[in-house]
Write an enzyme that holds these catalytic residues in place. Structure first.
Site, short mmCIF file in Angstrom:
data_model
loop_
_atom_site.label_atom_id
_atom_site.label_comp_id
_atom_site.label_asym_id
_atom_site.label_seq_id
_atom_site.Cartn_x
_atom_site.Cartn_y
_atom_site.Cartn_z
N HIS A 1 0.77 -1.25 -0.08
CA HIS A 1 0.04 0.04 0.14
C HIS A 1 0.91 1.38 -0.02
CE1 HIS A 1 -4.17 1.77 0.81
NE2 HIS A 1 -3.09 2.79 1.29
N HIS B 1 -10.67 2.17 -1.27
CA HIS B 1 -10.70 1.89 0.10
C HIS B 1 -11.56 0.60 0.05
CE1 HIS B 1 -10.59 3.38 4.52
NE2 HIS B 1 -9.22 3.23 3.97
#
Lengths: 261, 960
Positions: B228, B295
């Site tokens: 990430h 998300h």
């Protein structure tokens, strides 16, 4: 001519303050955005203004109920200075969340109800959800100085809790007979109707209220969002692009101050 | 100290809107026996006050006495009714309760002191409900396991919120003596998601240091080196084989997406791929920055909270870009499974797509609206491969001072954390986005869900803008993935930093050092402040009740030093932390699939096909979603998401006017088409770029000022064949950006979106590249919308229609994919975009719409019903390739770079002159009669439908 000064109150979660300030400036006032903490610290700071505006937003997250926490803050810290402000012939405007605050603080409809606060409230839309859409508004109370009588206007709403309700029939009758209803939701031809003409299920299609003096106005629609022609939801089809309908409210307020204060 | 319990109910004669919504959801679950649902708010208040004060609280604060009534104590079951089931939903301890915080503050205003306030929701289900049904209702509708506890029927009070304080223990995790299996096991046990090579690099570092790492150090490495945070896959070296031909990349991203930006070297690009968002020039004084994030995982577990923190998080990116910007617009793009799926067809461990969609939309709505940022552009795609992995893309654009686009932290500056407090929420969010979802995921990773509070963020934004204007800080960044570890670590990367962890303000006691350091609690920003500005900046923050705390200092030794009450708990070299991650070398492979075109019989009339395509979820009106978003706050809207005679036509792009004193605007759009990726991700990516650019051009955006953003959401890229499709798409990004002269300015990826079902089956998402785009509008008065304006005007088609039905919605409704995917002609496409932008700027066009999903027929239908007028078109006028012979291909083919334009008769010559040498033709005119009529090349009416029926087909599917 009086130099017109408007104070646009800020608080946690208020979010329409910049465009409201802009609208008042377009109308010829000097507008200032000030956090409510500054006014609570020094209440006399209100005195240099002739117009108080509580703009739209989600003050304190609309926790407990829309506008409730800010209304509570006003009741306990600013109720008297604001009463004095109104008694002095000055103006108060509440837009959307600001309207909810004025109602929940008991400043609107400000009618004599035997000392009891809150014979009127604003609650969840019948649709059960937040909605952004445009509505037609028919002016009602002639005494309300913000209103251009006879001129139907077109403005956007954006709220989840905009349904105006009165405690009982008698209260509703009094709202009508004493001229507290400032605007009603209507269709393009001026007739009342069901959703979506009346977008939230307000009793008697009430979109805005004024107090006994006509110098306090609260309304759910957003006049500050229609101050230029290209804010209209189909401006690209209109042949005559006129100034936004929302300007009438700000201009009337400024004119009133210039003339009377 | 007494605990007071208040229950607030609606008065009998007022509709219980919340209860009714719950009832509707229960019916949707197929449970018919519940007759009514009553909802109540519950407040649990600890304090030493008397009954009189409690009554005052009930009457003046907690209840709206016109429509509600309160009960002090526990109200029990309603009298007179035989069957009633009580369910209470409480927040798990440690979960932020914003309402409680507001009530505490309001009680202080009233002069009543409280020690603690907690809130809950209570539901009374009337009717026959079995224990099992109550459990299902609680789980599927009322509560979210990740953040809430449910109490069914019993009289039990929720657990005490008070937690024990933390006592420092420095924990070492021995790595120096571990063998490879031991290293892999450690990575797994601690949820680090680091591979063996990375674990070996850590081992080597600590062997050289001659000691073992502390838990805080290893956690920091896990965060900083996570997929990430560093995008290991996209930056990896790649050995790619395309149909047997080998290509090598040393760094995939740098040699594709980023290389295009470098080659184009546009002067108006101010800061690209380096800060939290990409920054480009807006006008002489201002710049705009744009960032889009995903998300996905959090939204799969908790759709409401996940999407709310998704939008909340991405807003902090522009807020933390350069020296900070003011957010002016949000974008949202979602991918879900089809919402009408049967409950029994949903894999275990997955929420129903309809529930996910409702939750996600509500989350974005509540956070975005509360922030006062208009949500102006978006899209929703449905495909059953998103069932286990819904995609939630959230974007934000900020306006900033052109002179403040860069940070400048200096040694000696104080490290200050501003905004929300730190809690245990969102721990391991960054590392958790690197794994694959399984049916047990919910229980294992519930702690990774973050809890948002928009008002905390709004307050923080208000004061940061003031501090920025007063030049009171030197650098700013947001606490996103990896929390303080990432934020402070990145800001101090070139300097060194020391932090005293016990100074970080906590939501509740009990967090250990590692938790404080990596928590992804929301609404926090980190700034670097000179000592001499401390007092002034504190005054601004305190003045609006925003918490700010100095937690450390930037140094100049390039080391990260963490202490707790003076005791050192971590010391690492910044170089190792930020550059020590070993480079990955990966294999990727692309083999062109053997696909063929289906044979579908031609028809006399295509009304039914058109109606079915208009009703496809991907094409259908998204008004139900759009209206829940405030898209007009800030007063900047010019082209709204819905425009037209009845304010309900689908705009191609949004235009906002960010400055009150300037007529300049910003056009915002997106493009995405996962269906094409099933044929070839290269052409899918180019189609996405072309679509995003078309959309901008359609509303009046400049063709020479377009900036692009890429968001790759992919399946498991450890598989060479999956990674190969990503490499194909990345190559297309380079080619597209160069051809259009439109640089990429920011991007992000979310990989390994695969779901493992209980039966071992794996569902991988389709390769999904979102292209977001923005451009400048020189004069907003010249903007154009897509609704047809006036009978008598001419309609032109620009851009060639080719024999390209592959991946189209026409094939989709016929259960086919096909082979002939739309291919962008990189030579012609940019010329068309330029010329159309020019025609719009010259005022020659009154409406403009692009042809995308559903092709020409859908575009014409939308223009007609949005304008409330009719259209007569003739396919003889359509510019087309030699092999584009069939009527269905002409009507529904999705060839790229095509626009439909409405031109007034008086401008015919000027317009035609401008289009010279481009594929264009007059295809029809706007008519009085409210019908869409399209004639085939041999003069048959192949479409003949009234616009009302077309509009209904388009509006109905998602009119919830």
């Amino acid at each position: 001519m009086t130099h017109v000064k408007a104070i646009v109150l800020r608080a946690a979660g208020i979010n329409c303050d910049m465009e409201t300030e802009h609208a008042f400036e377009l109308a010829g006032a000097e507008a200032e955005r000030v956090h409510i903490n500054r006014i609570i610290e020094d209440k006399s700071a209100l005195e240099k203004y002739q117009i108080i505006v509580i703009p739209g937003g989600f003050s304190y997250g609309d926790d407990v109920a829309a506008g409730k926490i800010l209304a509570n803050q006003i009741i306990h810290h600013l109720y008297e200075p604001i009463q004095k402000f109104i008694e002095g012939g000055k103006l108060v405007l509440g837009i959307c969340n600001g309207f909810q605050v004025l109602v929940k603080a008991g400043i609107l409809p400000g009618m004599d109800s035997g000392g009891e606060k809150g014979p009127v409230t604003i609650t969840n839309n019948d649709s059960g959800k937040f909605e952004d859409r445009w509505v037609y508004l028919a002016p009602q109370a002639e005494k309300c100085i913000f209103i251009e009588s006879g001129r139907q206007i077109y403005l956007p709403i954006a709220h989840g809790e905009g349904k105006v309700v009165a405690k009982d029939k008698a209260t509703l009758e009094k709202l009508k007979s004493d001229g507290h209803i400032a605007f009603k939701y209507v269709d393009e031809n001026g007739n009342e109707g069901d959703y979506p003409v009346n977008p939230n299920g307000s009793v008697d299609s009430i979109a805005g209220l004024t107090d006994a003096t006509g110098r306090v106005l609260g309304l759910m629609p957003h006049p500050e969002r229609y101050v230029r022609a290209t804010q209209h939801p189909h401006w690209s089809r209109l042949v005559n692009k006129r100034n936004g309908d929302g300007m009438t409210i700000f201009v009337n307020a400024v004119k009133f101050v210039q003339k009377n204060l | 100290m007494e605990q007071w319990r208040f229950e607030v109910f609606n008065r009998a004669w007022f509709a219980d809107v919340h209860g009714n919504n719950v009832l509707e959801d229960i019916r949707e679950l197929g449970i018919r026996s519940v007759e009514a649902v009553q909802s109540a708010k519950v407040f649990l208040i600890e304090g030493s006050f008397d009954k009189g004060s409690a009554e005052r609280l009930g009457k003046e604060l907690l209840t709206d006495t016109v429509c509600e009534e309160y009960y002090i104590g526990r109200s029990g079951k309603p009298a007179g009714l035989a069957k009633a089931t009580l369910i209470e939903v409480h927040l798990k301890s440690g979960v932020t309760d914003p309402v409680a915080e507001s009530v505490m503050a309001a009680m202080a205003d009233m002069g009543i002191a409280a020690k603690s306030v907690r809130t809950a929701r209570k539901y009374v289900l009337l009717g026959e409900v079995s224990t099992k049904q109550a459990d299902i209702i609680a789980k599927k509708i009322l509560a979210n396991d990740c953040i809430e506890d449910v109490i069914i029927g019993s009289e039990a009070e929720p657990p005490s919120p008070h937690l024990k304080p933390y006592e420092l223990k420095i924990i070492y995790w021995p790595v120096r003596e571990l063998d490879d299996d031991g290293l892999a096991a450690l990575s797994k046990e601690k949820d680090l998601f680091l591979n063996l090579v990375e674990m070996q690099a850590i081992q080597k570092y600590y062997r050289e240091l001659g000691r073992e790492p502390t838990d805080v150090e290893l956690e920091s490495l896990g965060q900083t080196w996570s997929e990430h945070c560093v995008h290991k896959t996209l930056r990896s070296a790649v050995d790619m084989s395309i149909d047997g031909e080998d290509i090598h990349f040393e760094n995939l991203l740098k040699e594709t997406v980023f290389k295009a930006t470098q080659h184009l070297a546009k002067k108006w690009c101010i800061s690209v791929f380096s800060d939290n968002a990409g920054v480009v020039e807006f006008d002489e004084d201002s710049a705009v920055c744009f960032k889009v994030e995903t998300h996905n995982r959090p939204s799969a577990l908790d759709p409401y909270g996940g999407s709310a923190t998704g939008i909340g998080g991405v807003i902090r990116d522009p807020m933390g870009t350069g020296l900070g910007s003011r957010p002016i617009a949000n974008t949202d793009i979602f991918c879900f499974g089809e919402p009408d799926k049967k409950l029994e067809d949903i894999p275990k461990g997955v929420l129903h797509p309809r529930r996910i969609m409702k939750g996600v939309v509500s989350g974005v709505r509540d956070y975005g609206n509360r922030m006062g940022i208009p949500t102006v552009n978006g899209a929703i795609y449905f495909d059953d491969r998103y069932l286990g992995n819904p995609l939630v893309y959230c974007g934000n654009i900020g306006l900033m001072d052109k002179k403040k686009c860069f940070k400048n932290p200096q040694s000696g500056n104080l490290v200050m954390v501003v905004g929300g407090r730190t809690g245990r929420d969102g721990i391991h969010g960054a590392t958790f986005s690197s794994g694959e979802i399984t049916h047990e995921y919910e229980t294992i990773f519930s702690h990774a869900v973050q809890i948002g509070n928009a008002i905390t963020e709004k307050k923080m934004l208000d004061v940061l803008l003031q501090a920025n204007e007063a030049n009171l800080y030197e650098a700013i960044t947001d606490c996103g993935a990896g929390g303080l570890s990432s934020a402070v670590g990145e800001m101090g990367e070139k300097l060194g930093v020391e932090v005293d962890l016990e100074k970080v303000p906590l939501k509740y006691a009990g967090l250990n050092c590692a938790e404080i350091w990596i928590s992804e609690a929301q609404e926090r920003m980190v700034i670097a402040v000179k000592l001499e500005n401390l007092e002034a900046i504190k005054k601004i923050f305190d003045g609006e009740n925003v918490e700010s705390t100095v937690i450390g200092k930037f140094t100049n030794d390039k080391k990260l030093v963490l202490r707790y009450n003076g005791q050192q708990v971590a010391e690492m070299d910044m170089d190792f932390l930020h550059d020590g991650v070993p480079k990955v070398r990966r294999k990727a492979e692309w083999k062109s699939p053997k696909l063929s075109e289906p044979s579908i019989a031609e028809k006399e009339n295509y009304n039914e096909s058109l109606l079915r395509i208009l009703s496809c979820y991907n094409v259908a009106s998204k008004e139900w979603v759009i209206r829940q978003y405030d898209h007009e706050v800030q007063g900047g809207s010019v082209v709204k998401p819905l425009m037209g005679a009845n304010n309900d036509g689908p705009s191609d792009a949004a235009v906002v006017k960010p400055k009150f004193d300037s007529e300049k605007g910003l056009a915002i759009s997106c493009g995405m088409n996962p269906l094409y990726g099933d044929i070839d991700p290269y052409w899918m990516a180019l189609a996405g770029i072309d679509e995003a650019i078309r959309n901008l051009v359609c509303v009046g955006g400049r063709a020479d000022r377009i900036a692009l953003l890429d968001n790759f959401c992919w399946g498991n890229c450890r598989k060479p064949e999956t990674f190969g499709t990503l490499v194909r798409a990345a190559q297309a990004c380079y080619d597209g950006a160069i051809a259009f002269g439109s640089p990429f300015i920011s991007g992000k990826d979310s990989l390994n979106n695969e779901f493992s079902c209980e039966d071992g089956r794996q569902i991988s998402i389709p390769s999904t590249l979102l292209i977001s785009a923005m451009s400048i509008v020189d004069d907003i008065d010249k903007c154009v919308t897509m609704d047809a304006k006036k009978a008598g005007n001419f309609l032109f088609a620009v851009g060639e229609t080719k024999n390209e039905l592959g991946g189209s919605h026409y094939y989709k409704i016929n259960g086919q994919v096909g082979a002939n995917v739309p291919k962008v002609d990189l030579e012609t496409a940019p010329k068309i975009a330029e010329r159309i932008a020019d025609a719009i700027a010259k005022g020659l066009v009154v409406s403009c719409h692009d042809c995308s999903e559903g092709g020409l027929a859908v575009a014409l239908a939308e223009m007609a019903f949005a304008g409330g007028v009719g259209i007569e078109a003739d396919l003889r006028g359509l510019p087309k390739s030699d092999d584009c012979l069939r009527t269905d291909v002409q009507l529904f083919g999705e060839s790229t770079s095509r626009y439909i334009l409405e031109v007034e008769p008086g401008n015919y010559d000027a317009f035609a002159k401008l289009m010279l040498n481009l594929p264009f033709g007059q295809i029809g005119k706007v008519t009085e009669e409210k019908k869409l009529v399209i004639k085939s090349e041999d003069g048959r009416k192949v479409i003949d439908a009234d616009i009302e029926s077309l509009k209904q087909a388009w509006q109905k599917p998602l009119d919830w």
